[in-house]
Design a protein around this motif. Structure first.
Motif: not given
Length: 405
Positions: A208, A210, A226, A229, A241, A395
């Motif tokens: 991902a 971003h 997040k 995701t 991420f 995260s």
């Protein structure tokens, strides 16, 4: 008598068509299953040619099965009970199991199969013996050979006898990773998580990407991306991420470019950066949530002008869907409620009042000459941050870009 499930037997979906590549697909599926079940360390996974076996080793089957329903590459699965390979034990277990699940109106069938051909009875003999045993304890029950309400499967293997009666539908598709890697341009909206989900269903491993523009975009907006995701991780186990600092780029565009072209040039810069990240991360394609005609940057003319910066294939899984179709999928995968939270991303913060829906490519290139494109790209890439997102743990393991490439 203990009737708790001891194993889950997994049947493959499209893998049956993969010929010589079948083994590599099965190995990848096994890795994805292990990743999806990382919270259950006692569960062991064994992938055979025709099916996969998950040995529960005392783990509660219910949460395991909930995770399995989201793993792409699984056609269906059946929880089963392992007992001794002794005819009397098998009969007693079949009787107890039928007494447990029969409510008074269902029809039934016994489907016996033996891979151990030294067992005392053939498959046909087992069908008759076990069917008679069921009638002994449930004299009112009716047998039905086609589409019975209860199909009790009994499989005689080398290491024991396995009994199952449930068949639970899997997610189908291909194991994530068997089609290569793609970079998902993930905003905070409804469409891009759905695009990522659909790409994963066809075997694409996604990372991902971003774009964040603090202080114009908030920490809540970043966390929202997040969280979106994280909603996709049960289908594969973990997703990388990649947070791209984008403030300088948007400020420079706003300063030097006419309002009508802000969005076009912003999207071109995003695409340039995503393509470079794809190259660094050894990805093959770019994936986004563009739906034709939905916003100004998603007209065919805008797509042509934006795509001009790259020759990399761009996959748009939702491009022909209308908004209601996309929302239906978002609700199914539980991203919709998150996506509509009012934390704006960088595209909405810097959205011009009247964007060009048919941008002129020559004008786009002319306006870009006013920008230090190479310098801005270099500074954005130097500030990348990568987090590993896993189910239920957003995260984790954040690290600077240089440490992970």
């Amino acid at each position: 008598m203990n009737l708790d499930y001891t194993e889950i037997m997994v049947r493959y979906g499209e893998l049956s068509t993969k010929g010589k590549n079948r083994r590599s697909f099965i190995m990848r599926l096994a890795e994805n299953v292990k990743g999806a079940l990382a919270a259950f360390p006692a569960v062991t996974v064994k992938g055979d040619r025709d099916r996969m076996h998950l040995y529960l080793n005392g783990t509660d089957s219910k949460p395991v099965m909930e995770r399995l329903t989201k793993v792409f590459g699984i056609q269906n699965f059946s929880p089963s009970i392992r007992v001794e390979k002794d005819l009397d034990v098998i009969i007693a277990t079949v009787q107890a199991l039928m007494q447990k699940i029969y409510t008074g109106s269902e029809t039934f069938k016994i489907t016996a199969k033996r891979s151990d051909h030294e067992f005392v009875q053939t498959s046909d003999e087992l069908n008759q013996t076990l069917g008679s045993a069921v009638f002994q304890v449930l004299p009112g029950i009716k047998a039905q050979m086609k589409r019975p309400d209860i199909n009790l499967r009994v499989e005689i293997r080398q290491n024991g006898a396995y009994l199952s009666y449930e068949t639970i539908q899997g997610a189908g598709g291909l194991p994530v990773g068997t089609s290569g890697r793609g970079m998902l341009m993930l905003s905070g909206g409804i469409d891009s998580p759905v695009a990522g989900y659909l790409a994963m269903k066809r075997g694409v491993e996604i990372e991902a990407v971003h774009f964040a523009s603090p202080p114009y975009t908030s920490e809540q907006a970043l966390q929202k991306a997040k969280d979106l995701t994280e909603k996709l991780t049960p289908y594969v186990g973990k997703i990388q991420f990649i947070e791209v600092p984008f403030t300088e780029v948007q400020e420079e565009i706003k300063k030097h470019v006419p309002q009508g072209y802000w969005m076009t040039i912003t999207r071109r810069m995003m695409l340039r950066l995503t393509d470079l990240i794809r190259e660094m991360r050894r990805g093959l394609v770019i994936i986004n949530g563009e739906s034709l005609g939905q916003v100004a940057s998603q007209t065919l003319q805008s797509m042509v002008a934006i795509n001009e910066v790259t020759a990399t294939p761009i996959i748009r899984p939702v491009v022909t869907m209308d908004k209601l179709e996309i929302i239906d999928i978002a609700q199914d995968i539980d991203t919709f409620e998150l996506a509509i939270q009012p934390f704006e991303d960088c595209c909405t913060i810097f959205a011009p009042p009247q964007p060009k829906t048919r941008p002129n490519l020559e004008k786009v290139q002319y306006y870009e000459e006013r920008l230090d494109i190479d310098g801005m790209i270099a500074r954005s890439l130097a500030g990348l941050k990568i987090s590993e997102i896993t189910p239920g743990q957003n995260s984790q393991q954040e690290a600077e870009f240089a440490d992970l490439l």
